[in-house]
Design a protein around this motif. Structure first.
Motif, PDB file in Angstrom:
ATOM      1  N   SER A  60     -30.601 -17.323  85.209  1.00  0.00           N
ATOM      2  CA  SER A  60     -30.996 -18.693  84.859  1.00  0.00           C
ATOM      3  C   SER A  60     -29.963 -19.734  85.269  1.00  0.00           C
ATOM      4  N   GLN A  61     -29.337 -19.534  86.390  1.00  0.00           N
ATOM      5  CA  GLN A  61     -28.386 -20.505  86.949  1.00  0.00           C
ATOM      6  C   GLN A  61     -29.027 -21.119  88.193  1.00  0.00           C
ATOM      7  N   TYR A  62     -29.959 -22.020  87.964  1.00  0.00           N
ATOM      8  CA  TYR A  62     -30.772 -22.549  89.055  1.00  0.00           C
ATOM      9  C   TYR A  62     -29.969 -23.454  89.987  1.00  0.00           C
ATOM     10  N   ASN A  63     -29.015 -24.197  89.435  1.00  0.00           N
ATOM     11  CA  ASN A  63     -28.212 -25.066  90.294  1.00  0.00           C
ATOM     12  C   ASN A  63     -27.325 -24.246  91.232  1.00  0.00           C
ATOM     13  N   VAL A  64     -26.813 -23.127  90.749  1.00  0.00           N
ATOM     14  CA  VAL A  64     -25.987 -22.263  91.596  1.00  0.00           C
ATOM     15  C   VAL A  64     -26.857 -21.575  92.648  1.00  0.00           C
TER      16      VAL A  64
END
Length: 105
Positions: free
Chosen positions: A2-6
């Motif tokens: 759930s680290q969409y920006n990464v």
């Protein structure tokens, strides 16, 4: 994880490196008058020094050479997976670490 920006950061880095390599390949084909026989492509570093340097930079970024963007995005994913205390975080961490070590051996 759930680290969409990464994930988006890694996707954009990979896309720019791949685009650089594809544009460089098009430059080589165009310089060779649309010839696509790989046996005739030798010694082009002297003829196309800028294209050669762009291909080297794109390739080194894709293999995550330190201080290039590919290294930062892959290391950030591994670091976030290590800090994510769940089964999926541990799985991603170990798979990524083993995947980074495979080309060494």
């Amino acid at each position: 994880l759930s680290q969409y920006n990464v994930a988006l950061f890694h996707l954009v880095n990979h896309a720019w490196s791949e685009a650089l390599l594809l544009l460089s390949a098009g430059s080589v084909i165009h310089a060779m008058n649309d010839e696509q026989d790989l046996r005739k492509f030798g010694g082009l570093a002297n003829l196309l020094p800028f294209t050669y340097s762009m291909m080297v930079i794109g390739s080194l970024s894709l293999i995550a050479l330190p201080f290039l963007t590919g290294s930062y995005s892959k290391d950030l994913i591994i670091e976030l997976a290590y800090g994510h205390f769940s089964f999926s975080g541990n799985l991603v961490y170990w798979l990524a670490t083993v995947g980074l070590l495979v080309p060494v051996f």
